[in-house]
Structure formats: C-alpha cells, structure tokens
Enzyme design. Structure first.
Site, PDB file in Angstrom:
ATOM      1  N   CYS A   1       0.825  -1.202   0.000  1.00  0.00           N
ATOM      2  CA  CYS A   1       0.000   0.000   0.000  1.00  0.00           C
ATOM      3  C   CYS A   1       0.858   1.250   0.000  1.00  0.00           C
ATOM      4  CB  CYS A   1      -0.991  -0.002   1.163  1.00  0.00           C
ATOM      5  SG  CYS A   1      -0.256   0.090   2.790  1.00  0.00           S
ATOM      6  N   CYS A   2       0.181   2.372  -0.282  1.00  0.00           N
ATOM      7  CA  CYS A   2       0.820   3.691  -0.296  1.00  0.00           C
ATOM      8  C   CYS A   2       1.904   3.738  -1.366  1.00  0.00           C
ATOM      9  CB  CYS A   2       1.358   3.978   1.105  1.00  0.00           C
ATOM     10  SG  CYS A   2       1.908   5.655   1.357  1.00  0.00           S
ATOM     11  N   ILE A   3       3.165   3.938  -0.989  1.00  0.00           N
ATOM     12  CA  ILE A   3       4.263   4.059  -1.950  1.00  0.00           C
ATOM     13  C   ILE A   3       4.907   2.704  -2.263  1.00  0.00           C
ATOM     14  CG2 ILE A   3       6.153   4.461  -0.314  1.00  0.00           C
ATOM     15  CD1 ILE A   3       7.113   6.729  -2.166  1.00  0.00           C
TER      16      ILE A   3
ATOM     17  N   PRO B   1       3.839  -0.003  -3.646  1.00  0.00           N
ATOM     18  CA  PRO B   1       3.622  -0.612  -4.965  1.00  0.00           C
ATOM     19  C   PRO B   1       4.759  -0.353  -5.963  1.00  0.00           C
ATOM     20  CG  PRO B   1       1.548   0.250  -4.174  1.00  0.00           C
ATOM     21  CD  PRO B   1       2.613   0.678  -3.176  1.00  0.00           C
TER      22      PRO B   1
ATOM     23  N   SER C   1      -3.380  -0.851  -2.375  1.00  0.00           N
ATOM     24  CA  SER C   1      -4.365   0.142  -1.927  1.00  0.00           C
ATOM     25  C   SER C   1      -3.649   1.483  -1.701  1.00  0.00           C
ATOM     26  CB  SER C   1      -5.043  -0.334  -0.637  1.00  0.00           C
ATOM     27  OG  SER C   1      -6.081   0.554  -0.271  1.00  0.00           O
TER      28      SER C   1
END
Ligand SMILES: *[C@@H]1O[C@H](CO)[C@@H](O)[C@H](O)[C@H]1NC(C)=O
Ligand SMILES: *[C@@H]1O[C@H](CO)[C@@H](O)[C@H](O)[C@H]1NC(C)=O
Ligand SMILES: *[C@@H]1O[C@H](CO)[C@@H](O)[C@H](O)[C@H]1NC(C)=O
Ligand SMILES: CC(=O)N[C@H]1CO[C@H](CO)[C@@H](O)[C@@H]1O
Length: 256
Positions: A164-166, A168, A227
């Site tokens: 999630c967040c950065i 990915p 996400s």
C-alpha cells in the site's frame, strides 16, 4: 459434585472435533501465515506507523498468523518528524522496525518463502529510501537484495503480495507488467499530493489502475493487491478501510 463434573468436561472433548471447530470459527491458530515487511518507524524515513498498525489489526481480526521482518541495514537518513528535517544521527532499519513489532521482528535475510502463505508491505518513505532507492533514483531505482528475493519468490510461488501507499513501486519495478494502484493520477487540489507517482509506475513498465482510498486493486494474474492508503490526504478511518480491503483480498488469494 457439580463442580467436579463440570471441571472434567473439557477432558472429554474430542480433539478432532475441536480442531474442525477451530477452522469453522476462524480462530487465531488456523489462519494464513503472513509475513509483514517493515522499513523503519515513521512516515518520512521508515514504515508509516498507522498503515502498519491497520495491516496488523485487519490480519488479526481475519485470523492470520503474522511474522514481521525488516532488513538489517542502516536507514538512508533519519528525519526529525516534528521539524520535517534530516537529523544528525544514524539508525538501523531492523532496530527501528522493532518499535512497531514490539520487539518481535526478524532479519529479512532469514525470510523463507516456503514458511508463509502471503506477504504484505505497508507504506511509508522507508520503502522508497531503505527497501529501494526510489526516493533518490525514481524509475531507475535499485531494490534491496532481500526485498527482491522475497518479492520475486512469493510471485514465482503463486503466493499473494499486498502493498500500500508508496510500496507498490517495489512490485512495479520487479514484476514486469504488474497492475497496481497508488490512487488517482491528478492532484485534485491537494487531495492526492503524490499523484505524479502514477507516471513513475508506468515508466517502470507497470499498469496503473485508478482506485479510491477505500478500495484495493487486485491483479488476479500476478496475485498482487494494492491500496492507496496515505497517498490520499484524507481521514484515517478511510485509509484503515482501504487497508482492510487489501488484507482481505490478500487472504482470499492465499486460499487459507
Ligand atoms: C471424534 O470426532 C470425529 C469427527 O466427528 C470422529 O470421526 C471420531 O470418530 C471421533 N473420535 C472419537 C474417539 O470419538
Ligand atoms: C514472535 O513471533 C513469532 C512468529 O510469529 C511467534 O512464533 C513467537 O511466539 C513470537 N514471540 C513472542 C515473544 O511474542
Ligand atoms: C526453506 O524452507 C524449505 C521448507 O521447509 C526448506 O526445504 C528449504 O531448505 C528452506 N530454504 C532455506 C534457504 O533455508
Ligand atoms: C544508509 C543507506 O542509504 N541505506 C540503504 C537504504 O536502502 C537502500 C536501498 O536498498 C540502500 O541503497 C541504502 O544503502
């Protein structure tokens, strides 16, 4: 006499039946084994603490067994989160991650893919500073050797990966053509301050899928679930819900 009788009841419980009941109620000892990878402690130089906590709460509620890992390397730098500036000190990613793990965290070098059913990487700049060099090098980044080994290992084993967040960016860099989300592709007046990330994702050869903060994108083929979390400037409970969507889809894909 009564007390004695009721005390003796548990010993009469059929063990096979008890074990089956455990599966049906989703009791704690029956769940998927999930590795959670941390990158320090604090949004600007490590793991985003709320994202890690939300991940752990959802995993706990859904019955997973969790083991936490972090690389034994020094942080790229230490940020004074009050001042928003680098501080003159150095810290170790594994030791800092132990704050979140309440001490129970293992060296990522020891993670054996066959011991786990799924893996999750919460966000925070540590993913772009300590797990990879994305914060400095963008799409040309390199990825920590053990992060690369385990991420490719889970992928090759057909085991789900949640980010999630950065985080990915790690999948985008290592898994050609993977589909991920970092939320929206326009800043929209500051609601999506890191919207430019979507372009970097595409530059690494991945497909970016626009999602809301409460949603997760599921790449069924690669079993990669992402996400937006704190890519969105919004209320904490909405981020919590999006991480719940990520965790539940990871567990669904694990088949446990
Ligand atoms: C325990 O329960 C299982 C499943 O209901 C049954 O197959 C087994 O025969 C039982 N064992 C004993 C010792 O009662
Ligand atoms: C640490 O985590 C491992 C793996 O989840 C678990 O087996 C162990 O009981 C934990 N130890 C403590 C002291 O909580
Ligand atoms: C990982 O675990 C598997 C299964 O337990 C074992 O066969 C293998 O040797 C382990 N790999 C390493 C590098 O320890
Ligand atoms: C001190 C430092 O920069 N540590 C590492 C953080 O993680 C990146 C990515 O693996 C490394 O390149 C750094 O050396």
């Amino acid at each position: 006499m009564f007390a004695l009788r009721s005390l003796s009841v548990p010993s009469l419980v059929n063990k096979t039946q008890a074990l089956n009941a455990c599966f049906h109620t989703g009791a704690r000892v029956c769940g998927a084994k999930v590795a959670v990878v941390l990158s320090g402690c604090g949004v600007y130089d490590g793991t985003e603490i709320h994202e890690a906590s939300a991940t752990l709460v959802h995993l706990s509620r859904m019955g997973a067994q969790v083991q936490m890992f972090a690389p034994d390397v020094s942080q790229m730098h230490v940020i004074d989160h009050k001042k928003g500036q680098p501080a003159e000190e150095s810290r170790n990613v594994l030791s800092e991650s132990a704050r979140i793990a309440r001490g129970n965290v293992s060296d990522l070098a020891e993670l054996n893919v066959s011991d786990h059913d799924a893996i999750i990487f919460p966000g925070g700049f540590g993913a772009a500073k300590n797990l990879s060099t994305f914060a400095v090098d963008g799409p040309d980044c390199t990825v920590n050797r053990d992060v690369e080994r385990v991420l490719k290992g889970f992928h090759q084993a057909g085991k789900p990966i949640g980010l999630c967040c950065i985080s990915p960016v790690l999948a985008a860099k290592l898994l050609p053509g993977v589909e991920v989300t970092v939320g929206h592709e326009e800043e929209e007046g500051g609601r999506w301050p890191y919207a430019g990330m979507a372009q970097a994702i595409k530059a690494m050869g991945a497909k970016h899928c626009v999602k809301e903060v409460t949603e997760a994108h599921v790449d069924q083929k690669n079993k990669v679930v992402t996400s937006p979390a704190f890519m969105c400037e919004t209320k904490l409970h909405l981020i919590f819900d999006g991480i719940g969507a990520m965790v539940s889809n990871v567990l669904k894909l694990s088949g446990k």
